[in-house]
Design an enzyme around this catalytic site. Structure first.
Site, mmCIF file in Angstrom:
data_model
loop_
_atom_site.group_PDB
_atom_site.id
_atom_site.type_symbol
_atom_site.label_atom_id
_atom_site.label_comp_id
_atom_site.label_asym_id
_atom_site.label_seq_id
_atom_site.Cartn_x
_atom_site.Cartn_y
_atom_site.Cartn_z
ATOM 1 N N ASP A 334 0.733 -1.343 0.006
ATOM 2 C CA ASP A 334 -0.204 -0.043 0.016
ATOM 3 C C ASP A 334 1.038 1.343 0.168
ATOM 4 O O ASP A 334 0.256 2.333 -0.086
ATOM 5 C CB ASP A 334 -0.753 -0.065 1.210
ATOM 6 C CG ASP A 334 -2.146 0.987 1.085
ATOM 7 O OD1 ASP A 334 -2.667 1.202 -0.029
ATOM 8 O OD2 ASP A 334 -2.448 1.536 2.003
ATOM 9 N N SER A 356 -7.887 5.064 -0.603
ATOM 10 C CA SER A 356 -8.147 3.724 -0.984
ATOM 11 C C SER A 356 -9.369 3.236 -0.741
ATOM 12 O O SER A 356 -10.021 3.221 0.085
ATOM 13 C CB SER A 356 -7.010 2.744 -0.115
ATOM 14 O OG SER A 356 -5.586 3.062 -0.248
ATOM 15 N N GLN A 406 -5.049 -1.919 -7.284
ATOM 16 C CA GLN A 406 -5.889 -0.866 -6.200
ATOM 17 C C GLN A 406 -6.736 -0.061 -6.898
ATOM 18 O O GLN A 406 -6.368 0.549 -7.888
ATOM 19 C CB GLN A 406 -5.075 -0.400 -5.262
ATOM 20 C CG GLN A 406 -5.595 0.250 -3.913
ATOM 21 C CD GLN A 406 -4.697 1.010 -2.912
ATOM 22 O OE1 GLN A 406 -4.176 2.107 -3.297
ATOM 23 N NE2 GLN A 406 -4.478 0.062 -1.863
#
Length: 422
Positions: A334, A356, A406
């Protein structure tokens, strides 16, 4: 009895799955096989039991009477994979074999193996353990519930870092499956911002257990609200086809590159914070070493291509447990991910924001998260306030070890108001 059949059995005992894999292997070395006929006592009030019993085959009946003056009693029936030991309370307890019974008994002198310092290491030393291991260590509340915290030494920027949610949730899920089943994919959703001042309760649902695969859902709960969840799949190692299409980019070795101290020493800076070399008392070091391939791409006010590559590895040395290394890989993934979709839209007078929404990963090969990995990220598209990014990690040999994707909200914010001194 050979150790492998014993480990195979013990790996399915729920109370043991939350232990370090090394502890399960040690328990397998010390258990003793016990056989009983139907109707025979395993425990009888007033006689010592000898240790902790794990039911291999058969069933037992447990009769408990709470004290001599109170005739209230309970009767249970336990079977394969259940465990029991002689109660140390005031209650009277008899355990009788209902069928032909086989148990593995761990003598009391080895019972400390059931209470390791960490879910990853039986003898964790806070002075020497890798920071990532410490951050991804959880308290086991029961076989399906774990508690994580945002440690004082964990990266944060006013809210829980998304990689912490993923790494800790996967740690919880990994501690509910057989030791021979390893994480191969997960799909995560960020629902609410995590509060760094509250513990996070990870609730694991055992959705499926097949011979070669297991599936788990994990809810991360704060103040009775689900703030994050994921579904993870685990796979037992098998022989199979082997090929790889992506090739590792031609980049300098990490030893030839300079560290990016602003990334290693300070986490995501607050919105509109100027990126300078001055660290503040709130800066928290990442548990990660980072070597950007092109440091110039880290300036926040210049338009650039939506891609980035950098080497990274965990600081310190991690235990030899592939489950932990994959949780750390998720933790890494991430870092500077959805932000790359903002690259083509950066200007001197624009202050972009990214949040996110969901994150998916697939693990292809074993790797060590404390060895250098090359993370290659690009963003093929952004539209309707959503950015899409994909990433690949390669080891030093050029093998693709994991892939990630993502989606996040990407928006243009208003510039901060300036106050005149006149």
């Amino acid at each position: 009895m050979h150790s492998e059949p014993v480990i195979e059995f013990l790996g399915d005992v729920p109370v043991l799955q939350r232990l370090p894999s090394s502890s399960i292997r040690k328990i397998a070395q010390h258990v003793v096989v016990k056989h009983y006929n139907s109707g025979e006592y395993v425990f009888q009030e007033g006689k010592p039991g000898g240790g902790i019993y794990f039911i291999w085959e058969g069933e037992v009946e447990v009769s408990r009477t709470f004290n001599a003056d109170n005739h209230d009693s309970q009767v249970f029936r336990w079977g394969k994979f259940d465990h029991f030991t002689q109660s140390e309370s005031d209650m009277q307890e008899d355990i009788i074999a209902l069928t032909k019974l086989t148990c593995l008994m761990l003598p009391h002198k080895y019972s400390p193996l059931m209470h390791p310092y960490s879910i990853w290491s039986a003898d964790m030393n806070l002075k020497t353990c890798a920071p990532a291991e410490y951050i991804l260590s959880l308290d086991s509340l029961d076989v399906n519930t774990f508690r994580g915290t945002t440690l004082r030494g964990a990266p944060k920027s006013g809210k829980v870092y998304g990689g912490q949610f993923m790494g800790q949730a996967l740690a919880a899920a990994s501690k509910t499956v057989h030791v021979h089943k390893i994480l191969h994919s997960f799909h995560a959703h960020f629902l609410l911002a995590g509060d760094i001042n509250f513990p996070i309760i990870y609730q694991v649902a055992r959705l499926s257990d097949l011979p070669n695969f297991s599936t788990r859902r994990v809810n991360a709960v704060q103040e009775e609200r689900v703030v994050f969840f994921l579904i993870a799949s685990f796979h037992r190692e098998e022989e199979g086809f082997d090929h790889q299409e992506p090739t590792v980019p031609s980049v300098p070795d990490p030893e030839m590159l300079l560290p990016e101290h602003l990334l290693e020493e300070g986490v995501k800076l607050p919105r509109h914070h100027p990126r300078t070399g001055v660290y503040t008392s709130t800066s928290v070091p990442w548990p990660t070493e980072i070597r950007p391939v092109d440091p110039e791409r880290y300036t926040i006010h210049a338009t650039r291509h939506p891609s980035i590559s950098y080497w990274l590895r965990a600081k310190g040395r991690l235990p030899v447990d592939q489950a932990l290394h994959r949780c750390v890989g998720a933790y890494f993934s991430d870092l500077l991910f959805i932000q790359i979709s903002l690259n083509p839209h950066r200007r001197q007078d624009i202050f972009p924001s990214s949040i996110s929404l969901d994150h998916s990963m697939w693990f292809h090969r074993d790797f060590r998260a404390d060895d250098w990995l090359l993370y290659v990220i690009d963003s093929p598209t952004a539209y309707n306030a959503r950015g899409f990014c994909r990433g690949q990690m390669f080891n030093r040999k050029g093998e693709l070890v994991l892939s990630a994707m993502q989606v996040g909200v990407v928006r243009k914010l208003k510039p901060p108001a300036t106050t005149s001194k006149i």
